[in-house]
Design a protein around this motif. Structure first.
Motif, PDB file in Angstrom:
ATOM      1  N   GLY A 124       0.960  -1.367  -0.166  1.00 48.20           N
ATOM      2  CA  GLY A 124       0.086   0.101   0.004  1.00 48.20           C
ATOM      3  C   GLY A 124       0.838   1.059   0.094  1.00 48.20           C
ATOM      4  N   GLY A 125       1.993   0.817   0.814  1.00 48.44           N
ATOM      5  CA  GLY A 125       2.207   2.104   0.835  1.00 48.44           C
ATOM      6  C   GLY A 125       3.089   3.000  -0.992  1.00 48.44           C
ATOM      7  N   PHE A 126       4.472   1.069  -1.210  1.00 43.85           N
ATOM      8  CA  PHE A 126       4.630   1.672  -2.350  1.00 43.85           C
ATOM      9  C   PHE A 126       3.526   2.287  -3.600  1.00 43.85           C
ATOM     10  N   LEU A 127       2.509   1.778  -3.406  1.00 48.40           N
ATOM     11  CA  LEU A 127       1.181   2.400  -3.870  1.00 48.40           C
ATOM     12  C   LEU A 127       1.222   4.038  -3.921  1.00 48.40           C
ATOM     13  N   VAL A 128       1.053   3.950  -3.018  1.00 44.64           N
ATOM     14  CA  VAL A 128       1.085   5.259  -2.332  1.00 44.64           C
ATOM     15  C   VAL A 128       2.144   6.453  -3.150  1.00 44.64           C
ATOM     16  N   VAL A 129       3.584   6.175  -2.606  1.00 41.06           N
ATOM     17  CA  VAL A 129       4.388   6.734  -3.586  1.00 41.06           C
ATOM     18  C   VAL A 129       4.399   6.539  -4.704  1.00 41.06           C
ATOM     19  N   VAL A 130       4.653   6.185  -5.944  1.00 45.76           N
ATOM     20  CA  VAL A 130       4.573   5.551  -7.173  1.00 45.76           C
ATOM     21  C   VAL A 130       3.550   6.832  -7.618  1.00 45.76           C
ATOM     22  N   GLY A 131       2.841   6.884  -7.341  1.00 49.69           N
ATOM     23  CA  GLY A 131       0.942   7.205  -7.576  1.00 49.69           C
ATOM     24  C   GLY A 131       1.632   8.612  -7.691  1.00 49.69           C
ATOM     25  N   ALA A 188       5.033  14.175  -9.936  1.00 48.04           N
ATOM     26  CA  ALA A 188       6.509  14.588 -10.568  1.00 48.04           C
ATOM     27  C   ALA A 188       7.132  14.645 -11.757  1.00 48.04           C
ATOM     28  N   VAL A 189       5.701  13.817 -12.570  1.00 52.66           N
ATOM     29  CA  VAL A 189       6.319  13.086 -13.261  1.00 52.66           C
ATOM     30  C   VAL A 189       5.633  14.433 -14.637  1.00 52.66           C
ATOM     31  N   ARG A 190       6.355  14.797 -15.633  1.00 56.34           N
ATOM     32  CA  ARG A 190       5.961  15.622 -16.437  1.00 56.34           C
ATOM     33  C   ARG A 190       6.271  14.689 -17.946  1.00 56.34           C
ATOM     34  N   ILE A 196       3.284   9.855 -22.585  1.00 58.84           N
ATOM     35  CA  ILE A 196       2.843   8.249 -23.119  1.00 58.84           C
ATOM     36  C   ILE A 196       1.620   8.230 -23.588  1.00 58.84           C
ATOM     37  N   ASN A 197       1.914   7.790 -25.629  1.00 58.78           N
ATOM     38  CA  ASN A 197       1.465   8.021 -26.425  1.00 58.78           C
ATOM     39  C   ASN A 197      -0.520   7.704 -25.655  1.00 58.78           C
ATOM     40  N   GLU A 198      -1.928   8.790 -25.506  1.00 59.07           N
ATOM     41  CA  GLU A 198      -2.692   7.860 -25.551  1.00 59.07           C
ATOM     42  C   GLU A 198      -2.811   7.736 -23.560  1.00 59.07           C
ATOM     43  N   VAL A 199      -1.828   7.931 -22.717  1.00 56.20           N
ATOM     44  CA  VAL A 199      -1.437   7.118 -21.068  1.00 56.20           C
ATOM     45  C   VAL A 199      -1.637   8.216 -20.499  1.00 56.20           C
ATOM     46  N   ASP A 200      -3.059   9.278 -19.955  1.00 53.68           N
ATOM     47  CA  ASP A 200      -2.913  10.396 -18.958  1.00 53.68           C
ATOM     48  C   ASP A 200      -2.117   9.759 -17.640  1.00 53.68           C
ATOM     49  N   LEU A 201      -0.948  10.269 -17.569  1.00 47.92           N
ATOM     50  CA  LEU A 201      -0.249   9.745 -16.452  1.00 47.92           C
ATOM     51  C   LEU A 201       0.086  10.270 -15.161  1.00 47.92           C
ATOM     52  N   VAL A 202      -0.484  11.288 -14.942  1.00 39.53           N
ATOM     53  CA  VAL A 202      -0.690  12.049 -14.070  1.00 39.53           C
ATOM     54  C   VAL A 202      -2.250  11.631 -13.233  1.00 39.53           C
ATOM     55  N   MET A 203      -3.159  11.225 -14.421  1.00 37.96           N
ATOM     56  CA  MET A 203      -3.771  10.026 -13.544  1.00 37.96           C
ATOM     57  C   MET A 203      -4.048   8.741 -13.216  1.00 37.96           C
ATOM     58  N   VAL A 204      -3.473   7.822 -14.246  1.00 39.18           N
ATOM     59  CA  VAL A 204      -2.766   6.837 -13.246  1.00 39.18           C
ATOM     60  C   VAL A 204      -2.028   7.060 -12.333  1.00 39.18           C
ATOM     61  N   THR A 210      -2.262   6.482  -6.562  1.00 41.12           N
ATOM     62  CA  THR A 210      -2.744   6.483  -4.745  1.00 41.12           C
ATOM     63  C   THR A 210      -3.557   6.184  -4.175  1.00 41.12           C
ATOM     64  N   ALA A 211      -4.933   6.497  -4.758  1.00 38.49           N
ATOM     65  CA  ALA A 211      -5.923   6.429  -3.688  1.00 38.49           C
ATOM     66  C   ALA A 211      -6.550   5.075  -3.745  1.00 38.49           C
ATOM     67  N   VAL A 212      -6.091   3.437  -5.055  1.00 39.32           N
ATOM     68  CA  VAL A 212      -6.013   2.656  -4.645  1.00 39.32           C
ATOM     69  C   VAL A 212      -4.682   2.023  -3.093  1.00 39.32           C
ATOM     70  N   GLY A 213      -3.962   2.722  -3.896  1.00 32.44           N
ATOM     71  CA  GLY A 213      -3.064   2.363  -1.698  1.00 32.44           C
ATOM     72  C   GLY A 213      -2.814   2.655  -0.682  1.00 32.44           C
TER      73      GLY A 213
END
Length: 79
Positions: A6-13, A19-21, A24-32, A37-40
């Motif tokens: 859970g902590g890993f998911l929160v941090v990576v999320g 922080a990531v700007r 990727i084609n057709e992928v919204d990294l901010v929404m991912v 984060t919510a799942v974590g």
């Protein structure tokens, strides 16, 4: 799963969301990132609820009759 996952998911999320700007084609990294984060957070809450349900003790007693028949009795108590 547990606290670590859970902590890993929160941090990576949060890293993906804040922080990531790159893109990727057709992928919204901010929404991912926000979804991860919510799942974590949900995993952390479920882990906390599951592991800390209160102290419950359980005991088993095996009783053997003179005829050789065994019975198992289980008692549960809240601490």
């Amino acid at each position: 799963m547990g606290y670590g996952f859970g902590g890993f998911l929160v941090v990576v999320g949060l890293v993906l969301a804040l922080a990531v700007r790159d893109s990727i084609n057709e992928v919204d990294l901010v929404m991912v990132g926000w979804i991860m984060t919510a799942v974590g957070v949900v995993v952390l809450l479920l882990t906390a609820i599951t592991l800390n349900r209160g102290g419950r003790a359980r005991s088993r007693t095996t009783v053997t009759d003179p005829n050789g028949v065994q019975q198992v009795r289980e008692t549960r108590t809240d601490i």
